[in-house]
Design a protein around this motif. Sequence first.
Motif, PDB file in Angstrom:
ATOM      1  N   LEU A 208       6.488  36.189   0.831  1.00 15.04           N
ATOM      2  CA  LEU A 208       5.469  36.793  -0.037  1.00 15.04           C
ATOM      3  C   LEU A 208       4.668  35.707  -0.732  1.00 15.04           C
ATOM      4  O   LEU A 208       3.446  35.812  -0.875  1.00 15.04           O
ATOM      5  N   PHE A 209       5.357  34.660  -1.164  1.00 19.54           N
ATOM      6  CA  PHE A 209       4.671  33.556  -1.833  1.00 19.54           C
ATOM      7  C   PHE A 209       3.712  32.869  -0.865  1.00 19.54           C
ATOM      8  O   PHE A 209       2.571  32.568  -1.203  1.00 19.54           O
ATOM      9  N   ALA A 210       4.180  32.637   0.366  1.00 14.13           N
ATOM     10  CA  ALA A 210       3.353  31.923   1.330  1.00 14.13           C
ATOM     11  C   ALA A 210       2.236  32.811   1.864  1.00 14.13           C
ATOM     12  O   ALA A 210       1.278  32.310   2.453  1.00 14.13           O
ATOM     13  N   ALA A 211       2.346  34.143   1.671  1.00 15.67           N
ATOM     14  CA  ALA A 211       1.375  35.100   2.199  1.00 15.67           C
ATOM     15  C   ALA A 211       1.106  34.840   3.675  1.00 15.67           C
ATOM     16  O   ALA A 211      -0.032  34.875   4.128  1.00 15.67           O
ATOM     17  N   ALA A 212       2.159  34.569   4.408  1.00 19.03           N
ATOM     18  CA  ALA A 212       2.010  34.251   5.820  1.00 19.03           C
ATOM     19  C   ALA A 212       3.037  35.058   6.595  1.00 19.03           C
ATOM     20  O   ALA A 212       4.063  35.455   6.050  1.00 19.03           O
ATOM     21  N   PRO A 213       2.777  35.303   7.890  1.00 16.94           N
ATOM     22  CA  PRO A 213       3.757  36.052   8.681  1.00 16.94           C
ATOM     23  C   PRO A 213       5.076  35.292   8.819  1.00 16.94           C
ATOM     24  O   PRO A 213       6.139  35.908   8.847  1.00 16.94           O
ATOM     25  N   GLY A 214       4.983  33.990   8.939  1.00 17.66           N
ATOM     26  CA  GLY A 214       6.215  33.230   9.114  1.00 17.66           C
ATOM     27  C   GLY A 214       6.044  31.830   8.564  1.00 17.66           C
ATOM     28  O   GLY A 214       4.983  31.472   8.061  1.00 17.66           O
ATOM     29  N   LEU A 215       7.091  31.057   8.676  1.00 20.92           N
ATOM     30  CA  LEU A 215       7.051  29.678   8.202  1.00 20.92           C
ATOM     31  C   LEU A 215       7.583  28.771   9.287  1.00 20.92           C
ATOM     32  O   LEU A 215       8.406  29.178  10.100  1.00 20.92           O
ATOM     33  N   ARG A 216       7.093  27.560   9.304  1.00 19.83           N
ATOM     34  CA  ARG A 216       7.690  26.591  10.211  1.00 19.83           C
ATOM     35  C   ARG A 216       7.719  25.237   9.506  1.00 19.83           C
ATOM     36  O   ARG A 216       7.012  25.027   8.520  1.00 19.83           O
ATOM     37  N   ARG A 217       8.566  24.383  10.039  1.00 15.14           N
ATOM     38  CA  ARG A 217       8.689  23.079   9.415  1.00 15.14           C
ATOM     39  C   ARG A 217       7.418  22.272   9.690  1.00 15.14           C
ATOM     40  O   ARG A 217       6.883  22.298  10.796  1.00 15.14           O
ATOM     41  N   ALA A 218       6.939  21.600   8.665  1.00 13.78           N
ATOM     42  CA  ALA A 218       5.715  20.822   8.838  1.00 13.78           C
ATOM     43  C   ALA A 218       5.997  19.622   9.745  1.00 13.78           C
ATOM     44  O   ALA A 218       7.083  19.056   9.698  1.00 13.78           O
ATOM     45  N   PRO A 219       5.025  19.249  10.557  1.00 13.97           N
ATOM     46  CA  PRO A 219       5.243  18.113  11.467  1.00 13.97           C
ATOM     47  C   PRO A 219       5.431  16.815  10.666  1.00 13.97           C
ATOM     48  O   PRO A 219       4.842  16.673   9.619  1.00 13.97           O
TER      49      PRO A 219
ATOM     50  N   GLY B 154       4.447  21.048   1.005  1.00 20.99           N
ATOM     51  CA  GLY B 154       4.018  20.839   2.374  1.00 20.99           C
ATOM     52  C   GLY B 154       5.136  20.595   3.356  1.00 20.99           C
ATOM     53  O   GLY B 154       4.887  20.201   4.487  1.00 20.99           O
ATOM     54  N   ARG B 155       6.383  20.799   2.941  1.00 20.67           N
ATOM     55  CA  ARG B 155       7.495  20.649   3.892  1.00 20.67           C
ATOM     56  C   ARG B 155       7.581  21.864   4.803  1.00 20.67           C
ATOM     57  O   ARG B 155       8.060  21.757   5.927  1.00 20.67           O
ATOM     58  N   LEU B 156       7.181  23.014   4.300  1.00 20.99           N
ATOM     59  CA  LEU B 156       7.132  24.218   5.126  1.00 20.99           C
ATOM     60  C   LEU B 156       5.674  24.630   5.240  1.00 20.99           C
ATOM     61  O   LEU B 156       4.930  24.575   4.264  1.00 20.99           O
ATOM     62  N   GLU B 157       5.295  25.039   6.448  1.00 17.16           N
ATOM     63  CA  GLU B 157       3.915  25.456   6.677  1.00 17.16           C
ATOM     64  C   GLU B 157       3.890  26.918   7.073  1.00 17.16           C
ATOM     65  O   GLU B 157       4.857  27.433   7.638  1.00 17.16           O
ATOM     66  N   ALA B 158       2.737  27.544   6.823  1.00 14.48           N
ATOM     67  CA  ALA B 158       2.572  28.912   7.286  1.00 14.48           C
ATOM     68  C   ALA B 158       2.451  28.898   8.807  1.00 14.48           C
ATOM     69  O   ALA B 158       1.810  28.031   9.382  1.00 14.48           O
ATOM     70  N   ALA B 159       3.120  29.850   9.449  1.00 18.96           N
ATOM     71  CA  ALA B 159       3.012  29.970  10.902  1.00 18.96           C
ATOM     72  C   ALA B 159       2.332  31.290  11.230  1.00 18.96           C
ATOM     73  O   ALA B 159       2.379  32.236  10.443  1.00 18.96           O
ATOM     74  N   ALA B 160       1.667  31.328  12.370  1.00 13.31           N
ATOM     75  CA  ALA B 160       0.914  32.518  12.737  1.00 13.31           C
ATOM     76  C   ALA B 160       1.833  33.681  13.090  1.00 13.31           C
ATOM     77  O   ALA B 160       1.456  34.840  12.977  1.00 13.31           O
ATOM     78  N   GLN B 161       3.021  33.355  13.554  1.00 13.82           N
ATOM     79  CA  GLN B 161       3.960  34.396  13.987  1.00 13.82           C
ATOM     80  C   GLN B 161       5.298  34.187  13.299  1.00 13.82           C
ATOM     81  O   GLN B 161       5.712  33.058  13.089  1.00 13.82           O
ATOM     82  N   ALA B 162       5.956  35.298  12.980  1.00 12.78           N
ATOM     83  CA  ALA B 162       7.307  35.172  12.453  1.00 12.78           C
ATOM     84  C   ALA B 162       8.244  34.877  13.622  1.00 12.78           C
ATOM     85  O   ALA B 162       8.117  35.481  14.684  1.00 12.78           O
ATOM     86  N   SER B 163       9.150  33.925  13.413  1.00 10.96           N
ATOM     87  CA  SER B 163      10.123  33.654  14.463  1.00 10.96           C
ATOM     88  C   SER B 163      11.146  34.782  14.490  1.00 10.96           C
ATOM     89  O   SER B 163      11.243  35.582  13.554  1.00 10.96           O
ATOM     90  N   ALA B 164      11.902  34.842  15.581  1.00 10.81           N
ATOM     91  CA  ALA B 164      12.915  35.900  15.707  1.00 10.81           C
ATOM     92  C   ALA B 164      13.906  35.819  14.550  1.00 10.81           C
ATOM     93  O   ALA B 164      14.313  36.840  13.985  1.00 10.81           O
ATOM     94  N   LEU B 165      14.237  34.584  14.161  1.00 13.28           N
ATOM     95  CA  LEU B 165      15.194  34.394  13.069  1.00 13.28           C
ATOM     96  C   LEU B 165      14.662  34.978  11.763  1.00 13.28           C
ATOM     97  O   LEU B 165      15.387  35.630  11.002  1.00 13.28           O
ATOM     98  N   GLU B 166      13.353  34.754  11.535  1.00 10.29           N
ATOM     99  CA  GLU B 166      12.770  35.274  10.301  1.00 10.29           C
ATOM    100  C   GLU B 166      12.729  36.795  10.304  1.00 10.29           C
ATOM    101  O   GLU B 166      12.990  37.440   9.285  1.00 10.29           O
ATOM    102  N   ARG B 167      12.413  37.354  11.484  1.00  8.55           N
ATOM    103  CA  ARG B 167      12.394  38.822  11.554  1.00  8.55           C
ATOM    104  C   ARG B 167      13.763  39.400  11.239  1.00  8.55           C
ATOM    105  O   ARG B 167      13.882  40.373  10.500  1.00  8.55           O
ATOM    106  N   VAL B 168      14.799  38.765  11.816  1.00  6.82           N
ATOM    107  CA  VAL B 168      16.162  39.230  11.535  1.00  6.82           C
ATOM    108  C   VAL B 168      16.470  39.043  10.050  1.00  6.82           C
ATOM    109  O   VAL B 168      16.998  39.945   9.390  1.00  6.82           O
TER     110      VAL B 168
END
Lengths: 109, 113, 311
Positions: free
Chosen positions: C300-311, C236-250
Amino acid sequence: MILTEVMASLLLISGCFFYIAGTVGLLRFPDVFSRLHALTKADNLGLFLICTGLAVNSGSPRITGLLLVVWILGLLAATVSCHLIARRAIRSGQAEPPVAEPRAADPTP
Amino acid sequence: MNPTAVIYVLTAAAIFGIGLYGLLVSRQILRQLLTINLMGGGIFLLLITLGGGAEGPPDPVPQAMVLTGIVIAVSATAFALALLLRWQELSGSSEVDGDAVTDAVTDALDDDE
Amino acid sequence: MIGLAIDSVLALGIVWMALQTVRSDSLFQAMLMFIVFGLLMSLAWARLHAPDLALAEAAIGAGITGALLLVTWRRLQVHGPDDSNGPRLMTRWLALPIACASALLVIIIGWTALQLPAVPGTAGELTLQRLEDIGVSNPVTGVLLGFRAYDTLMEMAVLLAAWLGARAVATEFRPGVLPGPAHAEVPLVGALLSLVVPISILVAVYLLQAGGSAPGGAFQGGAVLAAGGVLLCLTGRLEAAAQASALERVGVILGLAVFSLTGLIVMATGGPMLALPGVWAIYLVETALLLSIALTLVLLFAAAPGLRRAP
């Protein structure tokens, strides 16, 4: 030279013995908690003995250091995964938490 | 002939056969994915054994090919798992059934329009 | 003699695990058997003098594949109980002879190939002779980046395609796609993470650096780094995010982009495409590959477009 080889062999063999004991415990013990007990305690000691045996055999400080790291990481992983499995077993109600049972033949005066 | 090579060729054959058998008879998609990976493992083992792994360091070219193969296998498995999840959402089951697949995909396409 | 005994026991163990993967009644058990199969395979690679493969199999074949299988199984459980009475592709009595015949075919191929006399001047021998030209002494890294760079480039393309494909078939984003941070509040887990995640980064960098002269390389290092990321997702330190950040896309295309660009620049300056000009280029490309591999595997593991740090 011979002495270190004999020592290393003895350490490796006793390490294997603890691994076998832990595995037998895993297969034979009745519930989650005693299985975890057998697995983590015996295997951690077995890993320690095997690492020590290999370190004695290698005679190199670098390899000894690496083996020490291997043992510590193994210890950490075993501790935390054991804790999580036990916790999960209690929370999900699959197993009763071990309670210290009052001894039946307790000679209370 | 090197006996170690013989052992690993036989192992490769056994894994491949078991994997193919599992693929043909298993009922769940997830297990079929496992069996495809087993078949892949058999082929990798055969490649490295034939590359001389039993006698000494195997030929680097098959090693590099197998290394590539391992990464490709995990990529393909990950994609297949994503497909499986989607398929289960559409159909409500984790089995393969040709007619149900067609129906579910048609429904999904209709929904999108 | 004792080596032969170890090989036999290992071979029996591998076959037994494969058999259990196919035979066991519960799917969950089959997956566990498959993971153990991967670990035994990695021992087999070590026995076959291929430590690079042993590392890759343990980290990718058993580790990342195992994590992917288990998390998918969990997600399947969420949707509904597993109904295991689907139709088979064919009956057991038809499948058995087919499987036996194919195993026999593998034996015949292996037997024939083992009988062949060694041919001088194979690609592998040429590689070993010319390793000094490309400046790395690990022949596997040499083949991957020096002599068969196209393969490695396409491998990255396949990994990217797998991720894009997984994104394309996934449904619209739901926040609950990661298994809940069930153990987030356990103090031991935090302590373990604060040790294991830095160590995974250290080991990844070590494997990358060692890949030139010893077993290791971008793929093994990437898988180890990804394992650290998977741990962060699981706890739970990283959460799935709805959008990939620019950094992740790069990050996802970094390996492919750096590799292709380096290859194209070499071509523009008159060399053959993808012929890396020196050791620094190999390390540059390997670093980019490592980052992309690790990020793609975690996504791929997270099956999410992106990740973000959990609050």
